[in-house]
Design a protein around this motif. Structure first.
Motif, PDB file in Angstrom:
ATOM      1  N   ARG A   1      -3.671  32.829  49.968  1.00 36.78           N
ATOM      2  CA  ARG A   1      -3.621  31.482  49.393  1.00 36.78           C
ATOM      3  C   ARG A   1      -2.315  30.772  49.773  1.00 36.78           C
ATOM      4  O   ARG A   1      -2.312  29.568  50.059  1.00 36.78           O
ATOM      5  CB  ARG A   1      -3.749  31.564  47.872  1.00 36.78           C
ATOM      6  N   GLU A   2      -1.230  31.531  49.768  1.00 33.69           N
ATOM      7  CA  GLU A   2       0.071  30.973  50.124  1.00 33.69           C
ATOM      8  C   GLU A   2       0.100  30.516  51.589  1.00 33.69           C
ATOM      9  O   GLU A   2       0.641  29.455  51.910  1.00 33.69           O
ATOM     10  CB  GLU A   2       1.139  32.054  49.898  1.00 33.69           C
ATOM     11  N   LEU A   3      -0.520  31.318  52.457  1.00 30.80           N
ATOM     12  CA  LEU A   3      -0.528  31.007  53.891  1.00 30.80           C
ATOM     13  C   LEU A   3      -1.552  29.940  54.273  1.00 30.80           C
ATOM     14  O   LEU A   3      -1.364  29.203  55.239  1.00 30.80           O
ATOM     15  CB  LEU A   3      -0.806  32.287  54.696  1.00 30.80           C
ATOM     16  N   HIS A   4      -2.641  29.876  53.509  1.00 30.76           N
ATOM     17  CA  HIS A   4      -3.743  28.958  53.859  1.00 30.76           C
ATOM     18  C   HIS A   4      -4.191  28.142  52.636  1.00 30.76           C
ATOM     19  O   HIS A   4      -5.337  28.249  52.184  1.00 30.76           O
ATOM     20  CB  HIS A   4      -4.930  29.758  54.412  1.00 30.76           C
ATOM     21  N   PRO A   5      -3.288  27.317  52.094  1.00 31.18           N
ATOM     22  CA  PRO A   5      -3.610  26.580  50.853  1.00 31.18           C
ATOM     23  C   PRO A   5      -4.779  25.602  50.971  1.00 31.18           C
ATOM     24  O   PRO A   5      -5.389  25.253  49.961  1.00 31.18           O
ATOM     25  CB  PRO A   5      -2.305  25.847  50.531  1.00 31.18           C
ATOM     26  N   ARG A   6      -5.123  25.203  52.184  1.00 26.93           N
ATOM     27  CA  ARG A   6      -6.212  24.226  52.369  1.00 26.93           C
ATOM     28  C   ARG A   6      -7.518  24.868  52.868  1.00 26.93           C
ATOM     29  O   ARG A   6      -8.449  24.173  53.266  1.00 26.93           O
ATOM     30  CB  ARG A   6      -5.780  23.124  53.345  1.00 26.93           C
ATOM     31  N   HIS A   7      -7.549  26.172  52.837  1.00 25.92           N
ATOM     32  CA  HIS A   7      -8.761  26.873  53.291  1.00 25.92           C
ATOM     33  C   HIS A   7      -9.957  26.450  52.421  1.00 25.92           C
ATOM     34  O   HIS A   7      -9.817  26.288  51.196  1.00 25.92           O
ATOM     35  CB  HIS A   7      -8.550  28.393  53.195  1.00 25.92           C
ATOM     36  N   PRO A   8     -11.133  26.247  53.016  1.00 26.13           N
ATOM     37  CA  PRO A   8     -12.296  25.767  52.248  1.00 26.13           C
ATOM     38  C   PRO A   8     -12.769  26.718  51.136  1.00 26.13           C
ATOM     39  O   PRO A   8     -13.515  26.307  50.250  1.00 26.13           O
ATOM     40  CB  PRO A   8     -13.386  25.588  53.317  1.00 26.13           C
ATOM     41  N   ARG A   9     -12.341  27.976  51.172  1.00 27.35           N
ATOM     42  CA  ARG A   9     -12.794  28.933  50.145  1.00 27.35           C
ATOM     43  C   ARG A   9     -11.669  29.317  49.175  1.00 27.35           C
ATOM     44  O   ARG A   9     -11.690  30.384  48.589  1.00 27.35           O
ATOM     45  CB  ARG A   9     -13.354  30.193  50.815  1.00 27.35           C
ATOM     46  N   ILE A  10     -10.741  28.400  48.980  1.00 28.20           N
ATOM     47  CA  ILE A  10      -9.620  28.708  48.080  1.00 28.20           C
ATOM     48  C   ILE A  10     -10.099  28.942  46.648  1.00 28.20           C
ATOM     49  O   ILE A  10      -9.513  29.744  45.922  1.00 28.20           O
ATOM     50  CB  ILE A  10      -8.543  27.593  48.144  1.00 28.20           C
ATOM     51  N   ASP A  11     -11.174  28.270  46.239  1.00 29.33           N
ATOM     52  CA  ASP A  11     -11.687  28.533  44.882  1.00 29.33           C
ATOM     53  C   ASP A  11     -12.117  29.996  44.751  1.00 29.33           C
ATOM     54  O   ASP A  11     -11.862  30.645  43.725  1.00 29.33           O
ATOM     55  CB  ASP A  11     -12.828  27.583  44.519  1.00 29.33           C
TER      56      ASP A  11
ATOM     57  N   TYR B   1     -17.957  29.389  40.658  1.00 34.70           N
ATOM     58  CA  TYR B   1     -17.364  30.527  39.940  1.00 34.70           C
ATOM     59  C   TYR B   1     -16.898  30.165  38.533  1.00 34.70           C
ATOM     60  O   TYR B   1     -16.505  31.051  37.770  1.00 34.70           O
ATOM     61  CB  TYR B   1     -16.179  31.086  40.741  1.00 34.70           C
ATOM     62  N   VAL B   2     -16.938  28.888  38.184  1.00 34.92           N
ATOM     63  CA  VAL B   2     -16.391  28.428  36.900  1.00 34.92           C
ATOM     64  C   VAL B   2     -17.086  29.066  35.703  1.00 34.92           C
ATOM     65  O   VAL B   2     -16.432  29.491  34.744  1.00 34.92           O
ATOM     66  CB  VAL B   2     -16.430  26.880  36.807  1.00 34.92           C
ATOM     67  N   GLU B   3     -18.408  29.149  35.738  1.00 35.88           N
ATOM     68  CA  GLU B   3     -19.139  29.712  34.591  1.00 35.88           C
ATOM     69  C   GLU B   3     -18.767  31.175  34.368  1.00 35.88           C
ATOM     70  O   GLU B   3     -18.542  31.611  33.235  1.00 35.88           O
ATOM     71  CB  GLU B   3     -20.653  29.565  34.800  1.00 35.88           C
ATOM     72  N   GLU B   4     -18.698  31.926  35.456  1.00 32.26           N
ATOM     73  CA  GLU B   4     -18.312  33.346  35.348  1.00 32.26           C
ATOM     74  C   GLU B   4     -16.880  33.482  34.831  1.00 32.26           C
ATOM     75  O   GLU B   4     -16.576  34.385  34.047  1.00 32.26           O
ATOM     76  CB  GLU B   4     -18.441  34.016  36.720  1.00 32.26           C
ATOM     77  N   VAL B   5     -16.020  32.574  35.248  1.00 29.65           N
ATOM     78  CA  VAL B   5     -14.625  32.568  34.792  1.00 29.65           C
ATOM     79  C   VAL B   5     -14.556  32.343  33.280  1.00 29.65           C
ATOM     80  O   VAL B   5     -13.769  32.985  32.581  1.00 29.65           O
ATOM     81  CB  VAL B   5     -13.828  31.480  35.556  1.00 29.65           C
ATOM     82  N   ARG B   6     -15.387  31.450  32.775  1.00 26.56           N
ATOM     83  CA  ARG B   6     -15.410  31.189  31.327  1.00 26.56           C
ATOM     84  C   ARG B   6     -15.791  32.448  30.549  1.00 26.56           C
ATOM     85  O   ARG B   6     -15.210  32.762  29.512  1.00 26.56           O
ATOM     86  CB  ARG B   6     -16.396  30.060  31.003  1.00 26.56           C
ATOM     87  N   VAL B   7     -16.787  33.157  31.064  1.00 24.14           N
ATOM     88  CA  VAL B   7     -17.242  34.398  30.415  1.00 24.14           C
ATOM     89  C   VAL B   7     -16.125  35.441  30.423  1.00 24.14           C
ATOM     90  O   VAL B   7     -15.827  36.064  29.401  1.00 24.14           O
ATOM     91  CB  VAL B   7     -18.502  34.954  31.128  1.00 24.14           C
TER      92      VAL B   7
END
Length: 205
Positions: A55-65, A109-115
């Motif tokens: 994440r630090e090296l590629h902050p704009r990568h399309p799969r950062i979420d 991934y938001v719903e799984e994160v909430r759980v």
């Protein structure tokens, strides 16, 4: 090959690929693949570091979420199954889960994160209740009351409220803090009138 050997071989190949083509898209994807392999083999410490570095090296990568999600999960999976052990990784997991919801509210991934976040909060509340109950059994009323009050303030609605209110009331009674006795009794009877704790209080009156 054993599964562990296959994982090590895969990591070696991805790292070779990255070394041969350091500025290519393949190198970037290799870095993420290595993090995924660490995660799959349950090397969660290495996975967390690898995802964070990516994440630090590629902050704009399309799969950062996905990267944030997996980093949080790497901490989540390091949490013990029982509340009497160290829960320090919970803060890291919650921070990343909150970040994902804030930065990428539309992520799949938001719903799984909430759980998962709710599971962590439940564990933290359980830890607080475990300590409060320990002091309660020792009749260390001041320490127990402080823990029950912390539990009620930090983790409302976590499932421990009726028992916490009743025991906080008992602690306050033993400490001769009449205002708190009245406060917690009123809250217990008004918010949880059908609970076993409320019914036991009503029988005593």
């Amino acid at each position: 090959f054993e599964k562990a050997d296959r994982y090590e071989e895969a990591i070696r190949r991805y790292q070779d690929l990255k070394n041969k083509f350091p500025y290519s898209k393949l190198a970037t994807e290799s870095e993420l693949a290595v993090a995924d392999i660490y995660f799959k083999e349950e090397s969660y410490t290495e996975a967390a570091v690898s995802y964070a570095t990516f994440r630090e090296l590629h902050p704009r990568h399309p799969r950062i979420d996905y990267v944030i999600y997996q980093t949080g999960l790497s901490y989540f999976h390091q949490l013990p199954s029982t509340v009497d052990r160290d829960l320090s990784f919970s803060a890291d997991a919650i921070k990343l889960f909150d970040e994902l919801q804030s930065l990428y509210p539309q992520s799949k991934y938001v719903e799984e994160v909430r759980v998962k976040r709710a599971e962590i909060i439940r564990k933290l509340a359980g830890k607080e209740e475990y300590i409060a109950r320990f002091y309660f059994k020792q009749q260390k009323w001041e320490s127990s009351l402080g823990r029950y009050e912390g539990l009620l303030a930090k983790y409302p609605g976590s499932g421990f409220d009726p028992a916490a209110l009743k025991n906080a009331m008992i602690c306050a009674k033993n400490l001769e803090q009449k205002d708190k006795v009245i406060k917690y009794k009123k809250e217990l009877l008004s918010k949880y009138p059908d609970s076993a704790e409320a019914k036991s209080i009503q029988k005593e009156d």
